[in-house]
Design a protein around this motif. Structure first.
Motif, PDB file in Angstrom:
ATOM      1  N   GLY A  63      31.787 107.528 -24.075  1.00 16.06           N
ATOM      2  CA  GLY A  63      33.194 107.856 -23.908  1.00 16.06           C
ATOM      3  C   GLY A  63      34.079 106.702 -24.337  1.00 16.06           C
ATOM      4  O   GLY A  63      33.610 105.674 -24.826  1.00 16.06           O
ATOM      5  N   ILE A  64      35.384 106.888 -24.143  1.00 12.02           N
ATOM      6  CA  ILE A  64      36.400 105.893 -24.468  1.00 12.02           C
ATOM      7  C   ILE A  64      37.009 105.394 -23.157  1.00 12.02           C
ATOM      8  O   ILE A  64      37.163 106.158 -22.195  1.00 12.02           O
ATOM      9  CB  ILE A  64      37.508 106.523 -25.348  1.00 12.02           C
ATOM     10  CG1 ILE A  64      36.911 107.042 -26.665  1.00 12.02           C
ATOM     11  CG2 ILE A  64      38.639 105.522 -25.609  1.00 12.02           C
ATOM     12  CD1 ILE A  64      36.299 105.985 -27.559  1.00 12.02           C
ATOM     13  N   LYS A  65      37.370 104.122 -23.127  1.00  8.45           N
ATOM     14  CA  LYS A  65      37.980 103.530 -21.924  1.00  8.45           C
ATOM     15  C   LYS A  65      39.362 102.983 -22.254  1.00  8.45           C
ATOM     16  O   LYS A  65      39.563 102.348 -23.293  1.00  8.45           O
ATOM     17  CB  LYS A  65      37.091 102.390 -21.395  1.00  8.45           C
ATOM     18  CG  LYS A  65      37.682 101.591 -20.225  1.00  8.45           C
ATOM     19  CD  LYS A  65      37.699 102.377 -18.934  1.00  8.45           C
ATOM     20  CE  LYS A  65      38.374 101.598 -17.802  1.00  8.45           C
ATOM     21  NZ  LYS A  65      37.650 100.394 -17.395  1.00  8.45           N
ATOM     22  N   ALA A  66      40.314 103.227 -21.355  1.00  7.17           N
ATOM     23  CA  ALA A  66      41.643 102.632 -21.453  1.00  7.17           C
ATOM     24  C   ALA A  66      42.105 102.258 -20.055  1.00  7.17           C
ATOM     25  O   ALA A  66      41.783 102.945 -19.084  1.00  7.17           O
ATOM     26  CB  ALA A  66      42.624 103.604 -22.100  1.00  7.17           C
ATOM     27  N   GLY A 114      34.114  99.621 -20.894  1.00  8.82           N
ATOM     28  CA  GLY A 114      35.104  99.121 -21.832  1.00  8.82           C
ATOM     29  C   GLY A 114      35.221  97.617 -21.937  1.00  8.82           C
ATOM     30  O   GLY A 114      36.266  97.123 -22.367  1.00  8.82           O
ATOM     31  N   THR A 115      34.179  96.879 -21.584  1.00  8.14           N
ATOM     32  CA  THR A 115      34.252  95.427 -21.789  1.00  8.14           C
ATOM     33  C   THR A 115      34.238  95.100 -23.272  1.00  8.14           C
ATOM     34  O   THR A 115      34.860  94.128 -23.707  1.00  8.14           O
ATOM     35  CB  THR A 115      33.093  94.710 -21.070  1.00  8.14           C
ATOM     36  OG1 THR A 115      32.801  95.366 -19.838  1.00  8.14           O
ATOM     37  CG2 THR A 115      33.444  93.254 -20.793  1.00  8.14           C
ATOM     38  N   TYR A 135      24.511 102.089 -21.018  1.00  4.52           N
ATOM     39  CA  TYR A 135      25.398 102.925 -21.831  1.00  4.52           C
ATOM     40  C   TYR A 135      26.784 102.280 -21.810  1.00  4.52           C
ATOM     41  O   TYR A 135      26.996 101.272 -21.131  1.00  4.52           O
ATOM     42  CB  TYR A 135      25.461 104.344 -21.268  1.00  4.52           C
ATOM     43  CG  TYR A 135      24.117 105.028 -21.172  1.00  4.52           C
ATOM     44  CD1 TYR A 135      23.581 105.709 -22.262  1.00  4.52           C
ATOM     45  CD2 TYR A 135      23.370 104.986 -19.991  1.00  4.52           C
ATOM     46  CE1 TYR A 135      22.341 106.342 -22.179  1.00  4.52           C
ATOM     47  CE2 TYR A 135      22.125 105.610 -19.897  1.00  4.52           C
ATOM     48  CZ  TYR A 135      21.620 106.278 -20.998  1.00  4.52           C
ATOM     49  OH  TYR A 135      20.401 106.893 -20.911  1.00  4.52           O
ATOM     50  N   ALA A 136      27.733 102.888 -22.526  1.00  2.00           N
ATOM     51  CA  ALA A 136      29.046 102.246 -22.576  1.00  2.00           C
ATOM     52  C   ALA A 136      30.177 103.224 -22.864  1.00  2.00           C
ATOM     53  O   ALA A 136      30.017 104.157 -23.654  1.00  2.00           O
ATOM     54  CB  ALA A 136      29.059 101.152 -23.638  1.00  2.00           C
ATOM     55  N   PHE A 137      31.313 102.966 -22.221  1.00  3.30           N
ATOM     56  CA  PHE A 137      32.595 103.465 -22.681  1.00  3.30           C
ATOM     57  C   PHE A 137      33.145 102.402 -23.630  1.00  3.30           C
ATOM     58  O   PHE A 137      33.231 101.228 -23.256  1.00  3.30           O
ATOM     59  CB  PHE A 137      33.574 103.645 -21.511  1.00  3.30           C
ATOM     60  CG  PHE A 137      33.269 104.807 -20.614  1.00  3.30           C
ATOM     61  CD1 PHE A 137      33.737 106.076 -20.915  1.00  3.30           C
ATOM     62  CD2 PHE A 137      32.539 104.626 -19.454  1.00  3.30           C
ATOM     63  CE1 PHE A 137      33.468 107.157 -20.082  1.00  3.30           C
ATOM     64  CE2 PHE A 137      32.266 105.691 -18.607  1.00  3.30           C
ATOM     65  CZ  PHE A 137      32.725 106.961 -18.927  1.00  3.30           C
ATOM     66  N   LEU A 138      33.531 102.805 -24.821  1.00  2.00           N
ATOM     67  CA  LEU A 138      34.098 101.868 -25.787  1.00  2.00           C
ATOM     68  C   LEU A 138      35.571 101.645 -25.469  1.00  2.00           C
ATOM     69  O   LEU A 138      36.339 102.605 -25.360  1.00  2.00           O
ATOM     70  CB  LEU A 138      33.950 102.423 -27.205  1.00  2.00           C
ATOM     71  CG  LEU A 138      34.511 101.557 -28.330  1.00  2.00           C
ATOM     72  CD1 LEU A 138      33.677 100.293 -28.505  1.00  2.00           C
ATOM     73  CD2 LEU A 138      34.566 102.353 -29.641  1.00  2.00           C
ATOM     74  N   ASN A 139      35.961 100.382 -25.337  1.00  2.00           N
ATOM     75  CA  ASN A 139      37.375 100.087 -25.099  1.00  2.00           C
ATOM     76  C   ASN A 139      38.193 100.534 -26.300  1.00  2.00           C
ATOM     77  O   ASN A 139      37.833 100.270 -27.443  1.00  2.00           O
ATOM     78  CB  ASN A 139      37.576  98.585 -24.856  1.00  2.00           C
ATOM     79  CG  ASN A 139      38.914  98.285 -24.209  1.00  2.00           C
ATOM     80  OD1 ASN A 139      39.964  98.733 -24.663  1.00  2.00           O
ATOM     81  ND2 ASN A 139      38.879  97.510 -23.134  1.00  2.00           N
TER      82      ASN A 139
END
Length: 370
Positions: free
Chosen positions: A153-156, A90-91, A113-117
């Motif tokens: 995924g999503i990041k919070a 989530g950066t 890969y990335a979790f989207l913030n």
């Protein structure tokens, strides 16, 4: 490529420090067998005295750097440290993901890969959820669709410094959006508000709670034992991640959790520029800390390989198996002591310990930087 003379560890395929050779063709595992003979002009990688495991995956890193509050080069914490894949946690948000993809992800030797913030600006600051207008569903949806090959995924982040007076509301909205998009959510837990109990009650099967062994007041593991809400979340299929970080891993908390049967699903680092030297260092260092806490080497490696691949739908990776990606972490098991320090400055000694030697990504070899 022919990888010879090492021993393999991958409990999912019956390799328990088993002497085998591995043939690689076109970036994939072609054959695993005893004493394979080299083809003409085949590259030989001799790993005598070393162990070959599926390539390690770190599911919590911050590798979008240069324009953010925290961040580091993915190869510095990836292939240079024996880690073949990293997941940025989530950066980058919807406003910054294109720059992240073009400037960093596409150019890295490490798989990224990335979790989207959930907040469109991402981590341009560290208080991204104090303003709920930063959560923009259409932007999130468009970004996920455009970069579906790398967004997992999503990041919070659920800490008081991040959400301000909004409490659990940003996490509730983020979870709702992740569910609509068919993605898991990774939630950082820290100091209240919101209370960790509120966060846990929002989580569903496949979602991830990171920083499971921090020792702050708002934690999962109390004097009375594991929070009932954490136990219930695990029974629902919620997954738990170490997420070491600068202030989120305590040997004492981890020891108590493990003694109570609360074993993490993933062994990530939360690594970035401000914590790489101390206390995090690398994912292999986090692995060694979990060995100190009593987890077996085979189980630790499973939590660095197959479990991330399965949870984040990364495809045919995370196992030493014909047809799977030729991603390997090659390491030495050193029969000596190493000193390890947690996020609250407790130092211990562990013997034996793992020392990274090489990363192999798609059949390309990279030497670890000690």
């Amino acid at each position: 490529m022919l990888i010879k003379n090492g021993v393999l560890i991958d409990k999912n395929n019956g390799f328990h420090l088993s002497s085998k050779d591995i043939r690689v063709e076109d970036g994939l595992i072609k054959e695993v067998a005893d004493d394979l003979l080299p083809y003409e002009n085949e590259e030989i990688v001799d790993i005598s005295g070393l162990v070959a495991a599926p390539g390690f995956t770190d599911i919590h890193t911050h590798v979008y750097h240069g324009k953010t509050a925290i961040g580091i080069d993915p190869d510095r914490v990836g292939v240079e440290q024996g880690v073949t894949a990293v997941v940025d946690a989530g950066t980058a948000g919807a406003d910054t993901f294109e720059d992240f993809y073009e400037r960093i992800i596409k150019k890295a030797k490490t798989r990224v890969y990335a979790f989207l913030n959930i907040a469109s600006p991402g981590l341009l600051s560290l208080s991204e959820l104090t303003d709920l207008s930063n959560i923009e569903f259409e932007k999130v949806k468009e970004t996920v669709e455009k970069y579906k090959d790398v967004i997992v995924g999503i990041k919070a982040r659920a800490s008081g410094s991040v959400v301000g007076e909004n409490g659990a509301e940003p996490i509730r909205i983020a979870k709702e959006i992740a569910k609509k998009l068919g993605l898991p959510i990774m939630v950082h837990i820290g100091n209240a508000p919101p209370k960790v109990e509120e966060v846990l009650n929002l989580m569903e099967k496949g979602d991830i709670i990171t920083h499971c062994f921090h020792n702050k007041v708002n934690n999962l593991i109390r004097e009375i034992g594991i929070l009932p809400e954490a136990k219930a979340a695990r029974e629902r299929g919620v997954l738990f991640d170490v997420g070491h970080g600068n202030a989120s891993f305590s040997f004492d908390t981890g020891a108590k959790g493990i003694a109570d049967g609360f074993i993490p699903d993933f062994l990530s680092t939360d690594i970035y520029d401000k914590n790489i030297e101390k206390p995090v260092k690398s994912q292999i260092t986090t692995l060694n800390k979990m060995l100190y806490l009593g987890l077996t080497l085979e189980d630790c490696i499973n939590k660095l390989t197959r479990e991330p691949a399965k949870a984040l739908s990364l495809g045919e990776t995370g196992e030493i198996k014909t047809g799977y990606r030729a991603d390997f972490t090659i390491f030495e098991l050193v029969d000596n002591y190493t000193e390890l320090t947690d996020s609250v400055d407790k130092t211990v000694k562990q013997k034996p310990y793992v020392k990274g030697k090489y990363s192999i990504v798609g059949g390309k070899v990279y030497e670890c930087v000690q």
